[in-house]
Design a protein around this motif. Structure first.
Motif, PDB file in Angstrom:
ATOM      1  N   GLY A 103     125.123 116.538  34.918  1.00  0.00           N
ATOM      2  CA  GLY A 103     124.371 117.792  34.957  1.00  0.00           C
ATOM      3  C   GLY A 103     125.246 118.927  34.486  1.00  0.00           C
ATOM      4  O   GLY A 103     126.452 118.768  34.278  1.00  0.00           O
ATOM      5  N   ALA A 104     124.631 120.089  34.307  1.00  0.00           N
ATOM      6  CA  ALA A 104     125.360 121.305  33.944  1.00  0.00           C
ATOM      7  C   ALA A 104     124.948 122.400  34.908  1.00  0.00           C
ATOM      8  O   ALA A 104     123.752 122.621  35.137  1.00  0.00           O
ATOM      9  N   LEU A 105     125.946 123.060  35.471  1.00  0.00           N
ATOM     10  CA  LEU A 105     125.700 124.157  36.412  1.00  0.00           C
ATOM     11  C   LEU A 105     126.341 125.415  35.831  1.00  0.00           C
ATOM     12  O   LEU A 105     127.509 125.381  35.414  1.00  0.00           O
ATOM     13  N   GLN A 106     125.593 126.510  35.822  1.00  0.00           N
ATOM     14  CA  GLN A 106     126.185 127.766  35.349  1.00  0.00           C
ATOM     15  C   GLN A 106     127.308 128.202  36.284  1.00  0.00           C
ATOM     16  O   GLN A 106     127.283 127.902  37.489  1.00  0.00           O
ATOM     17  N   ALA A 107     128.262 128.949  35.736  1.00  0.00           N
ATOM     18  CA  ALA A 107     129.461 129.335  36.498  1.00  0.00           C
ATOM     19  C   ALA A 107     129.325 130.702  37.152  1.00  0.00           C
ATOM     20  O   ALA A 107     130.293 131.216  37.698  1.00  0.00           O
ATOM     21  N   ASP A 108     128.112 131.265  37.092  1.00  0.00           N
ATOM     22  CA  ASP A 108     127.945 132.648  37.566  1.00  0.00           C
ATOM     23  C   ASP A 108     127.016 132.729  38.769  1.00  0.00           C
ATOM     24  O   ASP A 108     126.103 133.547  38.815  1.00  0.00           O
ATOM     25  N   PHE A 130     115.450 120.770  35.725  1.00  0.00           N
ATOM     26  CA  PHE A 130     116.263 121.982  35.719  1.00  0.00           C
ATOM     27  C   PHE A 130     115.758 122.975  36.751  1.00  0.00           C
ATOM     28  O   PHE A 130     114.614 122.920  37.192  1.00  0.00           O
ATOM     29  N   SER A 131     116.652 123.889  37.105  1.00  0.00           N
ATOM     30  CA  SER A 131     116.301 125.008  37.962  1.00  0.00           C
ATOM     31  C   SER A 131     116.372 126.278  37.122  1.00  0.00           C
ATOM     32  O   SER A 131     117.412 126.569  36.511  1.00  0.00           O
ATOM     33  N   ALA A 132     115.280 127.020  37.080  1.00  0.00           N
ATOM     34  CA  ALA A 132     115.277 128.293  36.354  1.00  0.00           C
ATOM     35  C   ALA A 132     116.011 129.356  37.171  1.00  0.00           C
ATOM     36  O   ALA A 132     116.182 129.211  38.387  1.00  0.00           O
ATOM     37  N   ASP A 133     116.428 130.415  36.494  1.00  0.00           N
ATOM     38  CA  ASP A 133     117.052 131.529  37.210  1.00  0.00           C
ATOM     39  C   ASP A 133     115.964 132.363  37.905  1.00  0.00           C
ATOM     40  O   ASP A 133     114.771 132.089  37.754  1.00  0.00           O
ATOM     41  N   HIS A 134     116.385 133.389  38.643  1.00  0.00           N
ATOM     42  CA  HIS A 134     115.416 134.147  39.449  1.00  0.00           C
ATOM     43  C   HIS A 134     114.406 134.896  38.584  1.00  0.00           C
ATOM     44  O   HIS A 134     113.316 135.214  39.046  1.00  0.00           O
ATOM     45  N   GLN A 135     114.737 135.114  37.328  1.00  0.00           N
ATOM     46  CA  GLN A 135     113.771 135.776  36.439  1.00  0.00           C
ATOM     47  C   GLN A 135     112.778 134.778  35.833  1.00  0.00           C
ATOM     48  O   GLN A 135     111.773 135.172  35.259  1.00  0.00           O
ATOM     49  N   GLY A 136     113.108 133.501  35.933  1.00  0.00           N
ATOM     50  CA  GLY A 136     112.211 132.461  35.418  1.00  0.00           C
ATOM     51  C   GLY A 136     112.412 132.159  33.944  1.00  0.00           C
ATOM     52  O   GLY A 136     111.748 131.272  33.394  1.00  0.00           O
ATOM     53  N   THR A 137     113.312 132.857  33.280  1.00  0.00           N
ATOM     54  CA  THR A 137     113.501 132.642  31.838  1.00  0.00           C
ATOM     55  C   THR A 137     114.749 131.830  31.506  1.00  0.00           C
ATOM     56  O   THR A 137     114.783 131.092  30.529  1.00  0.00           O
ATOM     57  N   LEU A 141     120.717 125.352  36.441  1.00  0.00           N
ATOM     58  CA  LEU A 141     121.123 123.952  36.641  1.00  0.00           C
ATOM     59  C   LEU A 141     120.274 123.076  35.739  1.00  0.00           C
ATOM     60  O   LEU A 141     119.049 123.231  35.718  1.00  0.00           O
ATOM     61  N   LEU A 142     120.912 122.177  34.988  1.00  0.00           N
ATOM     62  CA  LEU A 142     120.182 121.194  34.168  1.00  0.00           C
ATOM     63  C   LEU A 142     120.738 119.824  34.498  1.00  0.00           C
ATOM     64  O   LEU A 142     121.961 119.627  34.481  1.00  0.00           O
ATOM     65  N   LEU A 143     119.847 118.898  34.799  1.00  0.00           N
ATOM     66  CA  LEU A 143     120.267 117.541  35.159  1.00  0.00           C
ATOM     67  C   LEU A 143     119.725 116.556  34.142  1.00  0.00           C
ATOM     68  O   LEU A 143     118.523 116.567  33.835  1.00  0.00           O
ATOM     69  N   ALA A 144     120.590 115.720  33.619  1.00  0.00           N
ATOM     70  CA  ALA A 144     120.134 114.639  32.746  1.00  0.00           C
ATOM     71  C   ALA A 144     119.488 113.561  33.605  1.00  0.00           C
ATOM     72  O   ALA A 144     119.806 113.422  34.795  1.00  0.00           O
TER      73      ALA A 144
END
Ligand SMILES: Nc1nc2c(ncn2[C@@H]2O[C@H](COP(=O)(O)OP(=O)(O)OP(=O)(O)O)[C@@H](O)[C@H]2O)c(=O)[nH]1
Ligand SMILES: C=C(OP(=O)(O)O)C(=O)O
Length: 211
Positions: A103-108, A130-137, A141-144
């Motif tokens: 998976g890939a997780l943002q660092a922020d 995947f998990s969208a950010d709070h704005q939805g755009t 998090l993205l999981l293969a």
């Protein structure tokens, strides 16, 4: 091999990172903030149930040293061609070791709660999701899928790009997992949720000292 997801965490060189969060503070203070946010994010990720390992992808020497000091492995961008190529490089490194779930997780995500990340991994099951950010755009998090390609489409509009490429949008509330910090307003939002200890310490210093 044990189960669990191996998470890639990509980070730009500190002098380039988080330009939208930059104000008139000195470059070194900004670098300290970006570094604190990334270290807090990785710390919370490492403690999450279902996370097998974290591999940071960065070409920044100071970040590499900071992560090595806390026992987190780092690989440099190769090629240095932006975020998605950095993730694809990390993916190749993990695949060469036989890792099944990536998976890939943002660092922020300085307010990240391990339990919320664990809940997202559990909801995803074996699917690409995947998990969208709070704005939805955007995407935090993205999981293969198990044994599948990550196929990262990070960048503007990445949530829609991940849906178009077949990933399932995870639908838990998970405020801390969705709270990526790009701007000062995002940092205030994350502060309201409860920051990790390094970011909180940076903020305490910012309040007490001239910037
Ligand atoms: N390794 C690596 N990480 C990157 C690269 N580009 C972006 N990232 C990371 O990917 C994540 C998402 O990027 P953004 O949210 O756009 O962060 P940013 O580019 O630092 O922020 P802005 O300068 O405000 O656009 C952040 O953790 C970045 O550090 C890259 O070329 N290589
Ligand atoms: C690169 C991304 O992050 P941000 O929206 O924080 O720039 C993304 O969400 O795909």
């Amino acid at each position: 091999m044990n189960g669990g997801v191996s998470l890639l965490v990509p980070i730009k060189p500190l002098h380039l990172a988080k330009s939208r969060l930059r104000d008139d503070r000195p470059a070194a203070r900004h670098a300290d903030l970006v570094s604190a946010i990334a270290l807090d994010t990785v710390e919370a990720a490492r403690r999450a149930a279902g996370v097998r390992a974290v591999l940071v992808v960065t070409s920044d020497p100071r970040l590499a040293e900071s992560f090595a000091a806390v026992g987190v492995e780092v690989v440099a961008d190769d090629p240095a061609a932006g975020l998605n190529p950095a993730l694809e490089h990390g993916e190749r490194v993990l695949r060469s070791r036989g890792e099944a779930r990536i998976g890939a997780l943002q660092a922020d995500l300085p307010a990240l709660r391990s339990a919320e990340l664990a809940a997202a991994l559990e909801q995803a099951g074996p699917e690409r999701a995947f998990s969208a950010d709070h704005q939805g755009t955007g995407t935090t998090l993205l999981l293969a899928a198990a044994h599948g390609a990550l196929a990262p489409r990070f960048g503007p509009g990445s949530a829609a790009a991940h849906v178009s490429s077949g990933a399932r949008a995870l639908d838990g509330e998970w405020a801390s997992l969705r709270c990526d910090v790009d701007t000062a307003a995002d940092l205030r939002r994350a502060t309201g949720l409860g920051l990790g200890e390094r970011t909180a310490a940076w903020l305490a210093g910012a309040a007490g000292n001239p910037r």
